[in-house]
Design a protein around this motif. Sequence first.
Motif, mmCIF file in Angstrom:
data_model
loop_
_atom_site.group_PDB
_atom_site.id
_atom_site.type_symbol
_atom_site.label_atom_id
_atom_site.label_comp_id
_atom_site.label_asym_id
_atom_site.label_seq_id
_atom_site.Cartn_x
_atom_site.Cartn_y
_atom_site.Cartn_z
ATOM 1 N N LEU A 159 0.787 -1.267 -0.102
ATOM 2 C CA LEU A 159 0.089 -0.046 -0.048
ATOM 3 C C LEU A 159 0.931 1.218 -0.061
ATOM 4 C CD1 LEU A 159 -2.752 -0.601 2.670
ATOM 5 C CD2 LEU A 159 -3.106 -0.645 0.072
ATOM 6 N N ASN A 160 0.721 2.156 -0.908
ATOM 7 C CA ASN A 160 1.237 3.433 -0.903
ATOM 8 C C ASN A 160 0.148 4.640 -0.746
ATOM 9 O OD1 ASN A 160 2.933 1.547 -2.596
ATOM 10 N ND2 ASN A 160 4.374 2.820 -2.032
ATOM 11 N N ALA A 161 0.747 5.682 -0.471
ATOM 12 C CA ALA A 161 -0.184 6.931 -0.245
ATOM 13 C C ALA A 161 0.701 8.127 -0.524
ATOM 14 C CB ALA A 161 -1.089 6.903 0.982
ATOM 15 N N GLU A 162 0.033 9.202 -1.117
ATOM 16 C CA GLU A 162 0.698 10.349 -1.310
ATOM 17 C C GLU A 162 -0.253 11.482 -1.025
ATOM 18 O OE1 GLU A 162 2.763 13.333 -4.401
ATOM 19 O OE2 GLU A 162 3.307 11.112 -4.577
ATOM 20 N N ALA A 163 0.153 12.526 -0.327
ATOM 21 C CA ALA A 163 -0.729 13.688 -0.045
ATOM 22 C C ALA A 163 -0.079 14.882 -0.161
ATOM 23 C CB ALA A 163 -1.421 13.699 1.363
ATOM 24 N N SER A 164 -0.042 15.782 -1.172
ATOM 25 C CA SER A 164 0.682 17.061 -1.428
ATOM 26 C C SER A 164 -0.091 18.012 -1.850
ATOM 27 C CB SER A 164 1.619 16.658 -2.485
ATOM 28 O OG SER A 164 1.225 16.358 -3.763
ATOM 29 N N MET A 165 0.449 19.157 -1.374
ATOM 30 C CA MET A 165 -0.439 20.442 -1.788
ATOM 31 C C MET A 165 0.535 21.355 -2.631
ATOM 32 S SD MET A 165 -2.699 20.180 0.175
ATOM 33 C CE MET A 165 -3.372 21.920 0.103
ATOM 34 N N ASN A 166 -0.322 22.134 -3.564
ATOM 35 C CA ASN A 166 0.367 23.125 -4.414
ATOM 36 C C ASN A 166 0.158 24.658 -3.779
ATOM 37 O OD1 ASN A 166 1.267 24.570 -6.442
ATOM 38 N ND2 ASN A 166 -0.003 23.668 -7.992
ATOM 39 N N ILE A 167 1.124 25.097 -3.146
ATOM 40 C CA ILE A 167 0.854 26.509 -2.596
ATOM 41 C C ILE A 167 1.808 27.677 -3.441
ATOM 42 C CG2 ILE A 167 1.166 27.752 -0.454
ATOM 43 C CD1 ILE A 167 1.210 25.181 1.040
ATOM 44 N N PHE A 168 0.932 28.515 -4.173
ATOM 45 C CA PHE A 168 1.967 29.156 -4.870
ATOM 46 C C PHE A 168 1.423 30.791 -4.918
ATOM 47 C CE2 PHE A 168 -1.205 27.464 -7.565
ATOM 48 C CZ PHE A 168 -1.660 28.453 -8.251
ATOM 49 N N GLY A 169 2.332 31.631 -5.460
ATOM 50 C CA GLY A 169 1.959 32.873 -5.395
ATOM 51 C C GLY A 169 2.893 33.833 -6.532
ATOM 52 N N ASN A 170 2.329 34.829 -7.064
ATOM 53 C CA ASN A 170 3.204 35.446 -7.775
ATOM 54 C C ASN A 170 2.615 36.978 -8.114
ATOM 55 O OD1 ASN A 170 1.425 33.949 -10.026
ATOM 56 N ND2 ASN A 170 1.498 35.822 -10.832
ATOM 57 N N ALA A 171 3.336 37.927 -8.382
ATOM 58 C CA ALA A 171 2.881 39.490 -8.678
ATOM 59 C C ALA A 171 3.391 39.692 -9.972
ATOM 60 C CB ALA A 171 3.761 40.190 -7.456
ATOM 61 N N ASP A 172 2.678 40.613 -10.908
ATOM 62 C CA ASP A 172 2.838 40.952 -11.981
ATOM 63 C C ASP A 172 3.157 42.439 -12.023
ATOM 64 O OD1 ASP A 172 2.170 38.656 -12.989
ATOM 65 O OD2 ASP A 172 0.245 38.859 -13.669
ATOM 66 N N PHE A 173 4.285 42.889 -12.488
ATOM 67 C CA PHE A 173 4.747 44.427 -12.432
ATOM 68 C C PHE A 173 4.975 44.732 -13.850
ATOM 69 C CE2 PHE A 173 6.157 42.936 -8.447
ATOM 70 C CZ PHE A 173 6.205 44.038 -7.435
ATOM 71 N N GLN A 174 4.563 46.104 -14.113
ATOM 72 C CA GLN A 174 4.850 47.065 -15.377
ATOM 73 C C GLN A 174 5.953 48.006 -14.853
ATOM 74 O OE1 GLN A 174 3.658 46.298 -18.319
ATOM 75 N NE2 GLN A 174 1.904 45.210 -18.074
ATOM 76 N N ASN A 175 7.148 47.651 -15.135
ATOM 77 C CA ASN A 175 8.045 48.327 -14.729
ATOM 78 C C ASN A 175 8.234 48.407 -13.178
ATOM 79 O OD1 ASN A 175 9.176 49.445 -17.088
ATOM 80 N ND2 ASN A 175 8.028 51.473 -16.991
ATOM 81 N N LEU A 176 8.051 49.469 -12.502
ATOM 82 C CA LEU A 176 8.068 49.244 -11.105
ATOM 83 C C LEU A 176 6.671 49.194 -10.268
ATOM 84 C CD1 LEU A 176 11.063 51.568 -10.166
ATOM 85 C CD2 LEU A 176 11.197 49.014 -10.452
#
Length: 386
Positions: free
Chosen positions: A71-88
């Motif tokens: 028996l095998n099991a996996e439990a994983s999460m995807n936690i992500f974030g990003n910011a979009d910039f035009q110049n500064l």
Amino acid sequence: MITKRIYGWLILSAVCVLCFSQSDAQKSLRFNGQVVGWATVQMDNPVFWQPGARFVPALTWKQSLSSGAVLNAEASMNIFGNADFQNLKMDTLTGRIKPYRVWLRYSKQNFELRAGLQKINFGQARMFRPLMWFDGMDVRDPLQLTDGVYGLLAKYFFENNANIWAWGLMANDDRKGWELFGSEKWMPEVGGRVETPFLNGEIALSTHHRKVKARNLLSSQSNDFQLLNESRIGLDGKWDVGAGIWFENSTTITQKNNIMVPRFQDMWNLGMDYTFSVGNGLGMTIEYLRYHAGENFLTGGTALQLAGSMFTYPLTVMDNVSLMLFYEPIGNQLFNYASWSRNYDNWSVYIIAFVNPENAQMIGFQSGNRNLFAGKGFQLMCSYNF
């Protein structure tokens, strides 16, 4: 009604309870994962740049049974974030937490059964994948991350290396792979695959059936949908004739309709790879893809083509460089990617430079709200695996 997000959290909770419910003598429990940081820069006017980070923690569990099964099991999460910039100036800030893989697997010598949120992928193509039915892996992504699907997958392996797959999916209403529309959420999807040795290689037949929730393209209302039956047939094979050669085909047949959804979608891929005796070994991969959609099989409607080549070379044990060139002949568009990577025991560093058309979205690859590889620019990425 339970939403897909709640559905995923329920499976995640169940797997975690299973992992912690056994004594230390009965279980093998590990915590690992990946941390990724990146920055993508597009040399527009103004300059667009996107810093971001991702954390994928994973809990894995293994237990051997007295019958010889595991028996095998996996439990994983995807936690992500990003910011979009035009110049500064920051335009948008995006973040999300969602289940990534949540599955339980029972396996014996020639059989395995896996249930939950999992990755299902198959086929021979490397760059342009007609059989990208249930994932969204992009050859340009060095980490090869992709969302999974909720379902049940069974595999049986014969002594001659032939194998049979069967699956059933549900609660996957988002578009997957090449799909024009998502599935009806609570209607089951079923399919299977048979792969067998053939000559000095292998050949396989795949099929899948689902109920499509297709938007009425003749209506101005965005919530005007119809449910249509859809069937897919895939055929792929690979052989070693000095060079490796392969083909991959997928044909989608949608129920006749009056809402402008094409009845046929067919995709054909031909590919070859070879390693030249140059220095440490120069690897070359070449592929050709033809995509067609229309009311007739192969003819009429809309047809697109894409040719690609990929060259890889290991500079040292830790350093690799690669070059990818893709050409779309109808629009006379050339896409160029060059990358360098260095890999340590736990760390990996990547630098990717690209020179592409400004407003083109290359067929065969998924993207988010913005095509981060449009125009000219570069991407820096660093990942840590623990």
